[in-house]
Design an enzyme around this catalytic site. Structure first.
Site, PDB file in Angstrom:
ATOM      1  N   GLY A  36      -8.847  -3.128  -3.023  1.00  0.00           N
ATOM      2  CA  GLY A  36      -8.926  -2.441  -4.316  1.00  0.00           C
ATOM      3  C   GLY A  36      -9.205  -3.399  -5.467  1.00  0.00           C
ATOM      4  O   GLY A  36     -10.046  -3.122  -6.331  1.00  0.00           O
ATOM      5  N   ASP A  84       4.067   5.482  -7.364  1.00  0.00           N
ATOM      6  CA  ASP A  84       3.830   6.026  -6.037  1.00  0.00           C
ATOM      7  C   ASP A  84       2.728   7.087  -6.066  1.00  0.00           C
ATOM      8  O   ASP A  84       2.722   7.960  -6.942  1.00  0.00           O
ATOM      9  CB  ASP A  84       5.169   6.658  -5.599  1.00  0.00           C
ATOM     10  CG  ASP A  84       5.175   7.042  -4.152  1.00  0.00           C
ATOM     11  OD1 ASP A  84       4.089   7.158  -3.561  1.00  0.00           O
ATOM     12  OD2 ASP A  84       6.286   7.222  -3.613  1.00  0.00           O
ATOM     13  N   ALA A 106      -3.103   2.805   0.604  1.00  0.00           N
ATOM     14  CA  ALA A 106      -2.668   3.191   1.954  1.00  0.00           C
ATOM     15  C   ALA A 106      -1.706   2.153   2.509  1.00  0.00           C
ATOM     16  O   ALA A 106      -1.752   0.988   2.130  1.00  0.00           O
ATOM     17  CB  ALA A 106      -3.870   3.310   2.892  1.00  0.00           C
ATOM     18  N   GLU A 107      -0.849   2.607   3.401  1.00  0.00           N
ATOM     19  CA  GLU A 107      -0.071   1.683   4.229  1.00  0.00           C
ATOM     20  C   GLU A 107      -0.990   1.335   5.396  1.00  0.00           C
ATOM     21  O   GLU A 107      -1.642   2.222   5.956  1.00  0.00           O
ATOM     22  CB  GLU A 107       1.190   2.385   4.756  1.00  0.00           C
ATOM     23  CG  GLU A 107       2.159   2.827   3.671  1.00  0.00           C
ATOM     24  CD  GLU A 107       2.996   1.679   3.115  1.00  0.00           C
ATOM     25  OE1 GLU A 107       2.838   0.528   3.555  1.00  0.00           O
ATOM     26  OE2 GLU A 107       3.809   1.952   2.218  1.00  0.00           O
ATOM     27  N   TYR A 210      -1.158   5.270  12.098  1.00  0.00           N
ATOM     28  CA  TYR A 210      -2.034   4.792  11.034  1.00  0.00           C
ATOM     29  C   TYR A 210      -3.420   5.456  11.132  1.00  0.00           C
ATOM     30  O   TYR A 210      -3.944   5.983  10.152  1.00  0.00           O
ATOM     31  CB  TYR A 210      -2.173   3.259  11.127  1.00  0.00           C
ATOM     32  CG  TYR A 210      -3.297   2.712  10.304  1.00  0.00           C
ATOM     33  CD1 TYR A 210      -3.169   2.594   8.926  1.00  0.00           C
ATOM     34  CD2 TYR A 210      -4.504   2.332  10.887  1.00  0.00           C
ATOM     35  CE1 TYR A 210      -4.219   2.116   8.155  1.00  0.00           C
ATOM     36  CE2 TYR A 210      -5.551   1.850  10.126  1.00  0.00           C
ATOM     37  CZ  TYR A 210      -5.399   1.751   8.759  1.00  0.00           C
ATOM     38  OH  TYR A 210      -6.441   1.289   8.003  1.00  0.00           O
ATOM     39  N   LYS A 214      -5.453   7.955   8.601  1.00  0.00           N
ATOM     40  CA  LYS A 214      -6.767   7.603   8.031  1.00  0.00           C
ATOM     41  C   LYS A 214      -7.752   8.751   8.273  1.00  0.00           C
ATOM     42  O   LYS A 214      -8.572   9.085   7.421  1.00  0.00           O
ATOM     43  CB  LYS A 214      -7.277   6.309   8.665  1.00  0.00           C
ATOM     44  CG  LYS A 214      -6.737   5.087   7.992  1.00  0.00           C
ATOM     45  CD  LYS A 214      -7.470   4.854   6.679  1.00  0.00           C
ATOM     46  CE  LYS A 214      -6.646   4.221   5.624  1.00  0.00           C
ATOM     47  NZ  LYS A 214      -7.294   4.145   4.321  1.00  0.00           N
TER      48      LYS A 214
HETATM   49  C1  UD1 Z   1      -7.629  -3.408  11.355  1.00  0.00           C
HETATM   50  C2  UD1 Z   1      -6.746  -3.067  10.209  1.00  0.00           C
HETATM   51  C3  UD1 Z   1      -6.812  -1.621   9.856  1.00  0.00           C
HETATM   52  C4  UD1 Z   1      -8.233  -1.260   9.601  1.00  0.00           C
HETATM   53  C5  UD1 Z   1      -9.038  -1.613  10.816  1.00  0.00           C
HETATM   54  C6  UD1 Z   1     -10.491  -1.348  10.541  1.00  0.00           C
HETATM   55  C7  UD1 Z   1      -4.720  -4.233   9.798  1.00  0.00           C
HETATM   56  C8  UD1 Z   1      -3.321  -4.422  10.208  1.00  0.00           C
HETATM   57  N1  UD1 Z   1      -5.396  -3.374  10.520  1.00  0.00           N
HETATM   58  O1  UD1 Z   1      -7.139  -2.873  12.588  1.00  0.00           O
HETATM   59  O2  UD1 Z   1      -6.089  -1.379   8.678  1.00  0.00           O
HETATM   60  O3  UD1 Z   1      -8.319   0.100   9.330  1.00  0.00           O
HETATM   61  O4  UD1 Z   1      -8.920  -2.994  11.106  1.00  0.00           O
HETATM   62  O5  UD1 Z   1     -10.865  -2.040   9.432  1.00  0.00           O
HETATM   63  O6  UD1 Z   1      -5.216  -4.811   8.868  1.00  0.00           O
HETATM   64  N2  UD1 Z   1      -4.302  -9.579  17.285  1.00  0.00           N
HETATM   65  C9  UD1 Z   1      -3.785 -10.654  18.002  1.00  0.00           C
HETATM   66  N3  UD1 Z   1      -2.723 -11.320  17.469  1.00  0.00           N
HETATM   67  C10 UD1 Z   1      -2.156 -10.978  16.264  1.00  0.00           C
HETATM   68  C11 UD1 Z   1      -2.687  -9.875  15.559  1.00  0.00           C
HETATM   69  C12 UD1 Z   1      -3.758  -9.193  16.093  1.00  0.00           C
HETATM   70  O7  UD1 Z   1      -4.248 -10.987  19.094  1.00  0.00           O
HETATM   71  O8  UD1 Z   1      -1.205 -11.658  15.841  1.00  0.00           O
HETATM   72  C13 UD1 Z   1      -5.448  -8.849  17.842  1.00  0.00           C
HETATM   73  C14 UD1 Z   1      -5.133  -7.379  18.058  1.00  0.00           C
HETATM   74  O9  UD1 Z   1      -4.595  -7.168  19.323  1.00  0.00           O
HETATM   75  C15 UD1 Z   1      -6.518  -6.746  17.912  1.00  0.00           C
HETATM   76  C16 UD1 Z   1      -7.263  -7.694  16.958  1.00  0.00           C
HETATM   77  O10 UD1 Z   1      -6.511  -8.888  16.923  1.00  0.00           O
HETATM   78  O11 UD1 Z   1      -7.169  -6.725  19.143  1.00  0.00           O
HETATM   79  C17 UD1 Z   1      -7.423  -7.148  15.570  1.00  0.00           C
HETATM   80  O12 UD1 Z   1      -6.154  -6.729  15.117  1.00  0.00           O
HETATM   81  P1  UD1 Z   1      -5.861  -6.327  13.585  1.00  0.00           P
HETATM   82  O13 UD1 Z   1      -6.319  -7.383  12.667  1.00  0.00           O
HETATM   83  O14 UD1 Z   1      -4.448  -5.893  13.525  1.00  0.00           O
HETATM   84  O15 UD1 Z   1      -6.886  -5.185  13.319  1.00  0.00           O
HETATM   85  P2  UD1 Z   1      -7.168  -3.759  13.918  1.00  0.00           P
HETATM   86  O16 UD1 Z   1      -6.106  -3.229  14.770  1.00  0.00           O
HETATM   87  O17 UD1 Z   1      -8.529  -3.901  14.487  1.00  0.00           O
END
Ligand code: UD1
Length: 398
Positions: A36, A84, A106-107, A210, A214
Site C-alpha cells: 500500500g 479498523d 488484509a491479514e 487466507y 482473498k
Molecule cells: C505468498 C504470500 C501471500 C500472497 C501470495 C501470492 C505471505 C505470507 N504469503 O504466499 O500473501 O497472496 O504469496 O502473492 O506473504 N517457505 C520456506 N521457508 C519459510 C517460509 C516459506 O521454505 O520459512 C516456502 C513455502 O513453503 C512456500 C514458499 O516458500 O513454498 C513461499 O512461501 P511464502 O513466502 O509464505 O508465500 P506463499 O505461500 O507463496
C-alpha cells in the site's frame, strides 16, 4: 475501433489528464503497509490526493507508542486515518470526498490464517463487505475500485500431464506429503505433472483460510462492482518482494523471512525439498499494475494475474539472498511441509498485457540487490522458530 487502438486512445486521454493536472482524491486501505505505501508514493507522484486507512497492526508495524504511530516511510503528503476496516463509521469518514479506492488492507499469513480463523475472516472478508456497503452508497462518485487479490486462490497452478494433457490438480494429500512425495500428480492417471502458465480461467482451489478470504475479497468486489456500476478490477498478485516488507513478521513472505534469518546469522529453514516454484514480482511492477488499473477501462470487471514472468525455486531464493548478504550460511531442510502450501504456480500474463498494457520491468537480478540494500539498513527480530513451533503444535507444519 479495435481493442488495441481503443487502449492507445484511453492511455492518451489519461496522459492528457495527467498533464492537465487532473487530480483524484484516492483512498488506499492498508496504505501504511508494504504494498500500500508504495502505491501511495506513486499516486502522490502522479498528482493525486491520497488518504490512507490503516490499522497499523503490531505484527506488521511493531508496537509503537502513541506519539510515533505513523511509519517513518509513509509519504508526508498522505493523510493517515488509523483504524479498523470493520469500523463502518470510520469507513464512512475515510471515504469522504473519495473518487477511487485501492483496497490493500488484509491479514496475509497463510499458515497463521489456519488457526486465527475469525481474525482473517473478519479483516479480509467482513472488512471488504463493510467497505463495499459504504462504496455502494457513494457509487456515483467512485470512478474505480482496485482490489488486491492473490495467486493463492488458484491452489496448485495449471499443469500439463504427458498422458492426459492440461490438468488442474487439487492440493496434495496429507498422506502424500507425509511420505515426502512432494511432486504434484495428475488427478487422472497419477503420473507426475509439469507446471504450465496459469490463466485466470483456471478453476480456483483455495487451500487456506487466507486464500478463501482473498477469493471472497475478489469476488465480492467484482460481483458488487458490476451490479452497481462501480468500475472494479482485481489484481491477482504473485509473490511480491521489495523494500518495506515486514522483516520481523514471521508470517510474512519468504524473501523477508530468509533475509531476517540471515541477518541474524541463522540458516533459512526450507520446507519440502526447496524445489517449490514461485514467480517473485518486484513491488515496482505491482505499483505499475495498480496505476495502469486506474487508467484502463478495458480492464474493468476483470481479475488479472500480476507476476514477473520469471520463475525461481525456493532453494535458489535462499542462495541468492545469502550470496547477496555475503553470508555463507547454508539453509536447512527439516523435511517438513506446511499445510495449505502449493508446489508450483506460475502466471500467464496475457490478460495483464492486453487489457492493462502491463509489462514487467524489474528482473530478480535487479530487484534482489535492491531489496538487500534496504535489508542491510534494517534490524530484524527473528521469530521464525517460534512461529514454526506454533504451526507444528497444531499439526500445520509436519
Ligand atoms: C505468498 C504470500 C501471500 C500472497 C501470495 C501470492 C505471505 C505470507 N504469503 O504466499 O500473501 O497472496 O504469496 O502473492 O506473504 N517457505 C520456506 N521457508 C519459510 C517460509 C516459506 O521454505 O520459512 C516456502 C513455502 O513453503 C512456500 C514458499 O516458500 O513454498 C513461499 O512461501 P511464502 O513466502 O509464505 O508465500 P506463499 O505461500 O507463496
Amino acid at each position: 475501433m479495435g481493442a488495441g487502438r481503443r487502449q492507445r486512445l484511453h492511455r492518451l486521454i489519461a496522459v492528457v489528464n495527467a498533464e492537465k493536472g487532473e487530480s483524484l482524491k484516492i483512498l488506499v486501505t492498508g496504505g501504511a503497509g508494504f504494498i500500500g505505501s508504495h502505491i501511495v508514493d506513486a499516486l502522490i507522484a502522479a498528482g493525486h490526493e491520497v488518504r490512507v486507512l490503516d490499522a497499523l497492526v503490531a505484527q506488521v508495524h511493531g508496537s509503537r507508542d502513541s506519539e510515533s504511530t505513523r511509519p517513518p516511510y509513509l509519504h508526508t503528503d498522505a493523510e493517515l486515518v488509523q483504524g479498523d476496516i470493520c469500523d463502518a463509521a470510520l469507513i464512512e469518514q475515510a471515504l469522504e470526498g473519495v473518487e477511487a479506492v485501492f483496497h490493500q488492507a488484509a491479514e496475509v499469513g497463510v499458515g497463521q490464517s489456519m488457526y486465527e480463523i475469525t481474525r482473517y475472516v473478519d479483516a479480509n472478508t467482513r472488512g471488504t463487505a463493510i467497505l463495499l456497503q459504504a462504496l455502494i452508497r457513494r457509487r456515483r462518485h467512485i470512478r474505480k475500485l482496485v482490489v488486491a487479490s492473490s495467486m493463492s486462490i488458484y491452489g496448485e497452478g495449471a499443469c500439463e500431464c504427458r498422458q492426459c494433457g492440461p490438468v488442474a490438480p487439487p492440493l496434495r494429500s496429507a498422506e502424500q506429503l507425509g511420505a515426502h512425495e512432494w511432486e504434484v500428480r495428475c488427478p487422472g492417471c497419477g503420473r507426475e505433472v509439469r507446471p504450465s502458465p496459469t490463466r485466470e480461467t483456471k478453476p480456483l482451489f483455495p487451500g487456506s483460510v487466507y486464500a478463501i478470504t482473498k477469493q471472497d475479497q475478489e469476488q465480492l468486489s467484482l460481483v458488487l462492482g458490476r451490479a452497481y456500476g462501480i468500475p472494479t478490477i482485481a489484481l491477482r498478485y504473485w509473490n511480491v518482494y521489495g523494500a518495506r516488507q515486514a522483516l520481523s513478521n514471521p508470517y510474512t513472505g519468504v524473501c523477508a523471512i530468509f533475509s531476517a534469518r540471515l541477518l541474524n546469522g541463522q540458516p533459512p529453514l526450507i520446507f519440502e525439498d526447496g524445489c517449490q516454484l514461485r514467480d517473485f514480482v518486484h513491488i515496482r511492477d505491482i505499483v505499475q499494475a495498480n496505476l495502469l488499473a486506474l487508467e484502463s477501462p478495458d480492464a474493468n470487471y476483470h481479475a488479472i494475474n500480476i507476476g514477473s514472468g520469471e520463475v525461481i525455486n525456493i532453494r535458489q531464493v535462499a542462495q541468492m539472498l545469502a550470496e547477496g548478504l555475503g553470508r555463507s550460511i547454508a539453509p536447512i531442510f527439516p523435511g517438513k511441509s506446511r499445510e495449505g502450501d502449493i508446489r508450483r504456480c506460475i502466471p500467464d500474463l496475457t490478460r495483464a498485457r492486453s487489457v492493462l498494457g502491463y509489462k514487467p520491468q524489474v528482473t530478480l537480478a535487479q530487484g534482489i540487490p535492491e531489496l538487500l540494500d534496504w535489508v542491510r539498513s534494517q534490524t530484524a527480530r527473528d521469530s521464525v522458530e517460534t512461529a514454526t513451533a506454533e504451526l507444528a503444535a497444531r499439526q500445520l507444519v509436519r
